[in-house]
Each structure stands twice: as C-alpha cells, then as structure tokens.
Design a protein around this motif. Structure first.
Motif, PDB file in Angstrom:
ATOM      1  N   LEU A 263      23.059 -11.108 -14.703  1.00 42.57           N
ATOM      2  CA  LEU A 263      23.032 -12.367 -15.293  1.00 42.57           C
ATOM      3  C   LEU A 263      21.865 -13.204 -15.173  1.00 42.57           C
ATOM      4  O   LEU A 263      21.446 -14.071 -15.775  1.00 42.57           O
ATOM      5  CB  LEU A 263      24.433 -13.084 -14.748  1.00 42.57           C
ATOM      6  N   ALA A 264      21.411 -13.138 -13.725  1.00 37.96           N
ATOM      7  CA  ALA A 264      20.163 -13.987 -13.329  1.00 37.96           C
ATOM      8  C   ALA A 264      18.980 -13.671 -14.143  1.00 37.96           C
ATOM      9  O   ALA A 264      18.359 -14.494 -14.776  1.00 37.96           O
ATOM     10  CB  ALA A 264      19.943 -13.818 -11.976  1.00 37.96           C
ATOM     11  N   PHE A 265      18.800 -12.355 -14.688  1.00 35.31           N
ATOM     12  CA  PHE A 265      17.591 -11.943 -15.161  1.00 35.31           C
ATOM     13  C   PHE A 265      17.743 -12.350 -16.637  1.00 35.31           C
ATOM     14  O   PHE A 265      17.003 -12.256 -17.544  1.00 35.31           O
ATOM     15  CB  PHE A 265      17.448 -10.438 -15.180  1.00 35.31           C
ATOM     16  N   PHE A 266      19.028 -12.107 -17.008  1.00 36.27           N
ATOM     17  CA  PHE A 266      19.400 -12.686 -18.432  1.00 36.27           C
ATOM     18  C   PHE A 266      18.918 -14.079 -18.632  1.00 36.27           C
ATOM     19  O   PHE A 266      18.699 -14.357 -19.934  1.00 36.27           O
ATOM     20  CB  PHE A 266      20.910 -12.244 -19.029  1.00 36.27           C
TER      21      PHE A 266
ATOM     22  N   ILE B 218      17.106 -15.565 -17.027  1.00 35.26           N
ATOM     23  CA  ILE B 218      15.478 -15.692 -17.276  1.00 35.26           C
ATOM     24  C   ILE B 218      14.771 -15.465 -18.565  1.00 35.26           C
ATOM     25  O   ILE B 218      13.880 -15.972 -19.001  1.00 35.26           O
ATOM     26  CB  ILE B 218      14.798 -14.954 -16.109  1.00 35.26           C
ATOM     27  N   LEU B 219      15.432 -14.322 -19.132  1.00 35.91           N
ATOM     28  CA  LEU B 219      14.929 -13.963 -20.544  1.00 35.91           C
ATOM     29  C   LEU B 219      15.362 -14.998 -21.249  1.00 35.91           C
ATOM     30  O   LEU B 219      14.689 -15.124 -22.294  1.00 35.91           O
ATOM     31  CB  LEU B 219      15.749 -12.886 -20.775  1.00 35.91           C
ATOM     32  N   LYS B 220      16.625 -15.472 -21.320  1.00 37.82           N
ATOM     33  CA  LYS B 220      16.944 -16.664 -22.123  1.00 37.82           C
ATOM     34  C   LYS B 220      15.997 -17.788 -22.138  1.00 37.82           C
ATOM     35  O   LYS B 220      15.622 -18.532 -23.294  1.00 37.82           O
ATOM     36  CB  LYS B 220      18.343 -17.207 -22.020  1.00 37.82           C
TER      37      LYS B 220
ATOM     38  N   ALA C  22      21.125 -12.976 -26.415  1.00 38.52           N
ATOM     39  CA  ALA C  22      19.928 -13.790 -25.922  1.00 38.52           C
ATOM     40  C   ALA C  22      19.729 -14.610 -27.264  1.00 38.52           C
ATOM     41  O   ALA C  22      19.315 -15.984 -27.216  1.00 38.52           O
ATOM     42  CB  ALA C  22      18.670 -12.848 -25.728  1.00 38.52           C
ATOM     43  N   LEU C  23      19.848 -13.865 -28.358  1.00 42.81           N
ATOM     44  CA  LEU C  23      19.534 -15.197 -29.738  1.00 42.81           C
ATOM     45  C   LEU C  23      20.462 -16.128 -29.875  1.00 42.81           C
ATOM     46  O   LEU C  23      20.315 -17.251 -30.260  1.00 42.81           O
ATOM     47  CB  LEU C  23      19.536 -13.829 -30.899  1.00 42.81           C
TER      48      LEU C  23
ATOM     49  N   ALA D   9       9.031 -16.743 -10.197  1.00 43.27           N
ATOM     50  CA  ALA D   9       9.695 -15.653 -11.152  1.00 43.27           C
ATOM     51  C   ALA D   9      11.108 -16.051 -11.311  1.00 43.27           C
ATOM     52  O   ALA D   9      11.623 -15.731 -12.485  1.00 43.27           O
ATOM     53  CB  ALA D   9       9.405 -14.496 -10.166  1.00 43.27           C
ATOM     54  N   TYR D  10      11.598 -17.024 -10.563  1.00 45.66           N
ATOM     55  CA  TYR D  10      12.948 -17.659 -10.850  1.00 45.66           C
ATOM     56  C   TYR D  10      13.162 -18.879 -11.487  1.00 45.66           C
ATOM     57  O   TYR D  10      14.271 -19.645 -11.248  1.00 45.66           O
ATOM     58  CB  TYR D  10      13.912 -17.501  -9.594  1.00 45.66           C
ATOM     59  N   SER D  11      12.148 -19.406 -11.953  1.00 47.19           N
ATOM     60  CA  SER D  11      12.012 -20.782 -12.474  1.00 47.19           C
ATOM     61  C   SER D  11      12.910 -20.763 -13.628  1.00 47.19           C
ATOM     62  O   SER D  11      13.603 -21.615 -13.855  1.00 47.19           O
ATOM     63  CB  SER D  11      10.514 -21.086 -12.655  1.00 47.19           C
ATOM     64  N   GLY D  12      12.956 -19.559 -14.260  1.00 51.08           N
ATOM     65  CA  GLY D  12      13.742 -19.604 -15.641  1.00 51.08           C
ATOM     66  C   GLY D  12      15.060 -19.777 -15.521  1.00 51.08           C
ATOM     67  O   GLY D  12      15.829 -20.272 -16.374  1.00 51.08           O
ATOM     68  N   GLU D  13      15.613 -19.434 -14.405  1.00 47.25           N
ATOM     69  CA  GLU D  13      16.867 -19.546 -13.949  1.00 47.25           C
ATOM     70  C   GLU D  13      17.311 -20.925 -13.214  1.00 47.25           C
ATOM     71  O   GLU D  13      18.241 -21.494 -13.624  1.00 47.25           O
ATOM     72  CB  GLU D  13      17.500 -18.294 -13.150  1.00 47.25           C
TER      73      GLU D  13
END
Lengths: 241, 501
Positions: free
Chosen positions: A215-218, A220-222, B229-230, B278-282
């Motif tokens: 979920l965390a990596f998803f 980030i991908l999102k 994702a989309l 690396a975890y900024s996106g989350e």
C-alpha cells in the motif's frame, strides 16, 4: 564569470525555476519508471543523482545547522564556549582515524560515541520498550473490567486473542524440548500444537506487513503519476513547454 | 594386474597400494595371530607382535615361502611371513580355499578379494639358501619362542582365505550417474565456467518445479494494479456516504484532526520530519494537511528533523503552505529548528533543553531566544503535542524510548503504512497517543479538512493528490481484488501441487 551567470539568471522569466524544476523532476520520474523494463543506464543516472544529492544535502545541512553555529560561538567567545573546542578536537581525532599512523587519535572519540550510544540505547530500550510492553501485555480478559456489555465483551475477546497470539507466536521459536519422560512428552506435544497455531499467526502478521508495504509503495506510485498528469502535462498544456 | 581387495580396482603389477582407495596391496600375515598387515607394518595391528625382519635376520627364506605356498599357512610362525594373495588360489590347495564366487555373493559390502597377482620380489626368490648358521639359529629360536596359536586348524578351517579378507567394510562401489544427473552436472559446469555477464540485469533463474501463476493471471494482475493507479489519478470515487462514517481508519484520522482543531491558539506543536525523500510521495500529503490545519487554526508550530534530509522536506512543506497565507509569517507563527544529529544523545538533549539542542534556527540562523515563536520554550514540557512523521520504526521508537519515557509528552506517530503494524503495540500501551498510516490517512485528512473548511471559515489551499484515494475509493477496492485473486491462485496452485501424481 559570476556576473555573467547572475545576469543570465536575472533575465529569465520569474517562473523559470518552477518550469525547469518540473521538467527535471518529470524526466527523473520517467527515468526511474523505466526500471519496469529492466535495469538501464537512464535509471541508474536517476539513482546516482538521488544518492549524490541526498549525501551532498546532508553534508551541507550538518555543516550549516550543527557545525558552523557552534564554531561561531567558539570563535566569538572562547572562554564561555571552550567545551565546543574540545568537541571539535574529538571530531578531528575521528577524522584522523583514516590517516594510518595517527589513527590512534580516533580511539577516544569512537569509544565515547559507542559507549554513550550503547548506554542510552540500552537504558531507553529497557525503560521505554521492554518494561512498558510487558506491563501492557498484562491485560484483563474480564468483560466487566472493560466496562461490561457488548463493548466489554469485545475488548475481553480482543485481549484474549492478544494473549493467545503472543503465546503461540513465542512457542514457534521453542526448539529444544526433550521427549524423554511423560512430562517432557506432554510438553513436547503441547508446544507442537501451540507452534502450529503460532506459525499461522506469524503468517497473518507477515501478510499484514506485506499489504502495508504494498500500500505504501502504491501510494508513492500514485503520487508520481499524479505529478506527471497534473503538474507536468498541465505545464506543457498551459505554457507549451 | 593386481585387483584391490577393498574396492576391486585394477592396479599395475608393481603397485604397492591401490590407486583408488590407497589400501595396501601387499600383506604380511602375522606369525602370532595370523592377521593380515600391510607390508610396511613392523608390528601386527591386532596382537602387536613383531612382523618386520631385521637386517640381521635377513629376508624370508625360500623355504618359508615354499611352505607358505604349499599349505597356505606357515608350519612354523617364523619371524614373519610374506603373504601373497595369488598363492591362495593356486591349484595346489583347492581343498582349503573356497571358490571366489562364494565370498563374492555373501553379505553386503563383503566379497572375497580377487586373486592378487603379485610376484615375489626377485631378490627374495633368487636369494640362495642362507649359509650363515647364525640365521638358522635365530629362526629356530624364534620358532620356539613364538608358538602359532592357529597351528593345526589350517586343515579344517580355510585360514588363508579368512585372513586375506579386509578387516573393515569395503566401501560401496560408486553408483553410475543417470542421464538426469549428468545433465545437471553439465549445466552446473557450463554456469560455473561461463564468463560473468556484463549487464547487471542478467540473472539465472532456475525453472520452478511448480507451475506458478499462469501467464494470463500475471498479466491480469498487472493490469489491475495499473487500473487502480489510473483510477486514483483520475479521481474515481464510490458514492458510499452512508458507510464512510463507520470506517475505523477514517474515524482515527478524524480523532487526530479534532484534537488539533481543539487546540488553543497559544498552544505549541512540534513536528518532526523523520522521513527520507523516497517516502515523500506517501507522507507529504498528510504532513501538508496537518501543517495547513495548524496554520488555519493559528497554532504555533515548530519543526525539526533527526534526518539531515528531513529538514529540507519540512522547509518545502511549510513554504508550500505559507505561500497561500501572507499573514502566516516565519518566526512569528512557525519556525524550523533544524537538524538534530546523533539520535539518542540528541533526543535526550532535546528533552532537557531546546536551546542546547538547537543553537540557531534553520532558516534565519538566529538563536531561539531571538525568534518570537520560540521565546519561552525551554524544554519539551512547554510543547503541547509532538507529531512524528517517520518512515522507519527506529525513528519512532527512539522518540518513545529517549523522550516519551523520560518526560511526559503527547506523542503521535504519523508514519508510512509499511511500518504502521509494527508500532501498534506502542499505541495499545498508550505510549503513542495516535498512530496513522500515511497512505490512507493523508487523503482522509485532506478530505476532513475540505469538509470542515466551510463550516469553520478556514481557508484551505487545494491539496494536490488528495482526491480519489480513500478507504472506500475504487483504487482500494481494486487492490483488494488483486489481493484476493492472488491468494486464490496461490491456494489453488498449492492444492494442485499436493495432489498425488
């Protein structure tokens, strides 16, 4: 040379930095996503840039936030801040660790670092993790102690499950049980049954951890796809580049 | 050609020991007990009687050799007897030596050794009868002194054949490799001898004995992840307003938001940005939402980091929020304290004194006493809430062990969803007041802010990436479907593997 660069930067439009930054970020994002095909030079360039810039930023931050302010205090008023001079000497001794003949100078600061670090870590682990966690695991399974009623029963069942899962999970790592004698045979059978249940408990925990990581990596991908769609493509659509 | 009695290997005529198993091929029968010994032994390995003829005694006489050949056992023990396996099978003694096939077929691992063809050394055969009377006297003396315990039994028991057997189990003959083993050995040799590949991506993947997931299922799962994702990017969300309030995750986020919403304006909140880029996106969305909320409530906010790169992330988040709020000024409403090195000692110092931990702030390089927002802040006891944004368990655990256990603070962990399950025990023990996973808490917090901004006249800037990503969103349901399909395929595959045949 500096004047030429400054003049060139001053002549740029005000949003030039944002445009350049968005393009660099988008290209690096695409470079990272090319790893989906295979490890390639484009991906590695992005990887090395991340490591290099992070290391450089960390070094600059350590100098600006930690070293330089204390060095200024020492230079301005040495008598009041002489202790920083001692710390700088210890730091220089640590640097001398790699100089061969002078490497013995690094032994004292290393001993201080490891000694103080280990003492603080051990003391903190005992007082902050071990004892509070043992205390927290001593929970009541009486519904009345949780307020009674349906909610009390829910908490009691939850507490019972917590205790059972803890015991069964710990029994998985009990490997040395003698089979000689009736008592040992009974213990062996009991531990075997508990460990079989505990193994399933551990598998469930691993599944939860894997799901959390996924979920965390998803996420980030999102966020990266969000950036490409909403920032980069919008920039191209509005400004033309 | 000499055949080894142990491993049946054929050796050259002049071999002293077997070229395969290194067993001695020349034996000497003990004159005392009859046990066979390697020809180099000086003493019998069973009864420790002396075997080797001294130089003074000279080599065994032709007479002794002839007696050995005629009867298979010496009539008198003598100083030593050279035992030649070939002589055991000579036609002169068919009544004493059993046929070779009898021994070869009996027992596992045992077999009568092939007749050894070993010619006695020429110097022994051609040596003339010793002429010196001292040698004869010595031989006679030794005959008298050493009595043969087996004397007389040779006529009823095949002693020669018995003593010629090896005194240990013969090793099993090497089994011949089949075609599959030869193929694997050849493949291993090719891999070991092949030059190292230059490209890092090249890997040797052994074909699995299990069938694995069908290729079609793999493609379908990849497409499902891409679809999720989309859907998140395109803000596809289900209409489940009736059930949203019941979501535990949403309720936990609402609890934190309401806690911060109820803080008085003179309260101070410390935010620690302990996560890497690396975890900024989350985490960025959740951190931005919290900072935006605190700014809207005009709560004094200070930020720091125990990671060198974390303070840069904090600066970016605060600048993003401050851009839309001209009245929210640095030094008055918020401040960045900076990077705190050496985690254990640094956090201990911080819990004791803020001024000792941070000499100057990160942006203006002014001492904490010069900044209006940090005036009056001496220790962590002056701070109402401490919120840690972290991407590893160790960071949060350090805050608990070095700060929370030493001074009573209200500690909240807003972490990556990856490490959230590992910190649940600290939530249950009460050491963490709140624990949220950023992957779901970020969008939920942004949604909560958007829902409450109109009622409370809080001006909020739109947050990028906050839409289409919640506990009941389409991406979550697709990911749930991916998990279910993957487990079903795995379980069905496992059942097929367990099926006999």
């Amino acid at each position: 040379m500096v004047e030429v660069i400054s003049g060139g930067l001053a002549s740029l439009p005000p949003n030039a930095a944002a445009v350049v930054g968005t393009w660099v970020a988008a290209l690096l994002t695409l470079a990272t996503l090319t790893f989906i095909f295979e490890n390639n030079p484009v991906f590695r360039i992005g990887q090395y840039l991340l490591v290099g810039t992070a290391s450089g930023y960390a070094a600059a931050t350590a100098w600006n936030s930690v070293l330089w302010p204390r060095l200024l205090l020492l230079l301005r008023d040495p008598s009041a801040h002489w202790v920083y001079g001692l710390f700088f000497l210890l730091g220089l001794g640590l640097v001398a660790r790699g100089l061969g003949s002078a490497s013995f100078l690094g032994e004292l600061p290393l001993a201080l670092l490891f000694g103080v670090g280990a003492a603080l870590a051990l003391g903190g682990a005992v007082s902050g993790s071990l004892l509070p966690q043992i205390k927290a695991s001593l929970i009541s399974i009486n519904p009345e102690s949780h307020g009674g009623g349906l909610l009390g029963w829910t908490h009691a069942i939850d507490a019972l499950l917590t205790v059972l899962c803890t015991i069964t999970a710990l029994s998985v790592f009990h490997f040395t049980v003698s089979r000689e004698g009736v008592a040992n045979a009974l213990t062996h059978g009991l531990m075997g049954a508990l460990s079989r249940v505990g193994r399933q408990v551990i598998m469930i925990v691993f599944g939860a951890l894997l799901a959390g990581a996924f979920l965390a990596f998803f996420a980030i991908l999102k966020s990266r796809l969000d950036f490409l769609v909403h920032d980069w493509i919008s920039l191209i659509a509005h400004t033309g580049f | 050609m000499i055949v080894c009695p142990s491993c049946q290997t054929q050796n050259a005529d002049d071999a002293q020991s077997c070229q395969s198993c290194d067993e001695p091929l020349l034996f000497r029968a003990c004159p005392s007990c009859g046990a066979t010994n390697p020809v180099g032994n000086r003493f019998c390995r069973r009864c420790f009687a002396e075997l080797v003829v001294s130089q003074e005694e000279g080599p065994p006489s032709e007479e002794v050799a002839e007696r050995t050949a005629d009867k298979g056992a010496p009539e008198s023990p003598g100083p030593s007897v050279l035992f030649i396996a070939e002589d055991l099978g000579t036609p002169e003694e068919p009544h004493e030596s059993p046929p070779a096939d009898r021994y070869r077929d009996e027992g596992a691992g045992w077999g009568r050794p092939e007749p050894l063809h070993l010619a006695p050394p020429d110097d022994v055969q051609d040596e003339p009868e010793p002429e010196q009377p001292e040698a004869e006297e010595q031989a006679a003396l030794s005959t008298e002194l050493v009595a043969d315990p087996l004397e007389g039994l040779g006529e009823v028991i095949p002693l020669e054949a018995a003593v010629s057997l090896p005194h240990r189990a013969a090793p099993h003959a090497a089994e011949r490799a089949d075609d599959a083993e030869l193929g694997e050995a050849r493949l291993f040799w090719e891999i070991a001898e092949a030059p190292a590949p230059l490209r890092e991506a090249v890997q040797v993947v052994a074909p699995s004995a299990r069938g694995g997931m069908p290729a079609l299922a793999r493609v379908a799962l990849n497409l499902l992840v891409l679809l999720a994702a989309l859907a998140a990017v395109l803000n596809v969300e289900l209409r489940t307003s009736g059930r949203q309030a019941a979501a535990p995750a949403r309720q936990a986020v609402a609890n934190v938001a309401e806690l911060l919403d109820g803080l008085p304006q003179d309260a101070v909140v410390l935010l620690s940005f302990d996560y890497s880029p690396a975890y900024s996106g989350e985490i960025d969305l959740l951190a931005t939402s919290v900072v935006q909320h605190l700014a809207a409530r005009s709560v004094r906010t200070v930020a720091m980091s125990t990671q060198a790169t974390g303070i840069g992330i904090a600066a970016r988040v605060f600048n993003q929020v401050a851009d839309g709020r001209p009245g929210w000024r640095y030094g008055e409403a918020y401040a960045l304290l900076g990077y705190l090195p050496d985690r254990e000692a640094g956090l201990r110092t911080l819990s004791r004194s803020l001024d000792a931990a941070f000499k100057t702030d990160h942006v203006q390089s002014r001492s904490l006493g010069e900044l209006p927002i940090t005036q009056g802040l001496a220790t962590l006891g002056d701070i109402d809430q401490v919120i840690v944004f972290a991407d590893d368990v160790h960071s949060v655990r350090l805050w608990i062990e070095q700060v929370e256990s030493q001074s009573a603070i209200n500690l909240h962990g807003l972490v990556t969803t990856r490490i959230e399950p590992q910190l649940i025990p600290y939530l249950q023990s009460g050491q963490l007041k709140t624990l949220l996973g950023a992957a779901y808490a970020g969008p939920e917090y942004a949604s909560w802010l958007a829902a409450h901004s109109e009622a409370e006249q809080v001006r909020l800037a739109p947050l990028a990436g906050s839409g289409g990503w919640g506990s009941y969103s389409v991406p979550f349901l697709i990911l749930l479907a991916v998990a279910v399909v993957t487990n079903l395929v795995y379980l069905s595959q496992g059942r097929a593997d367990r099926r006999p045949g």
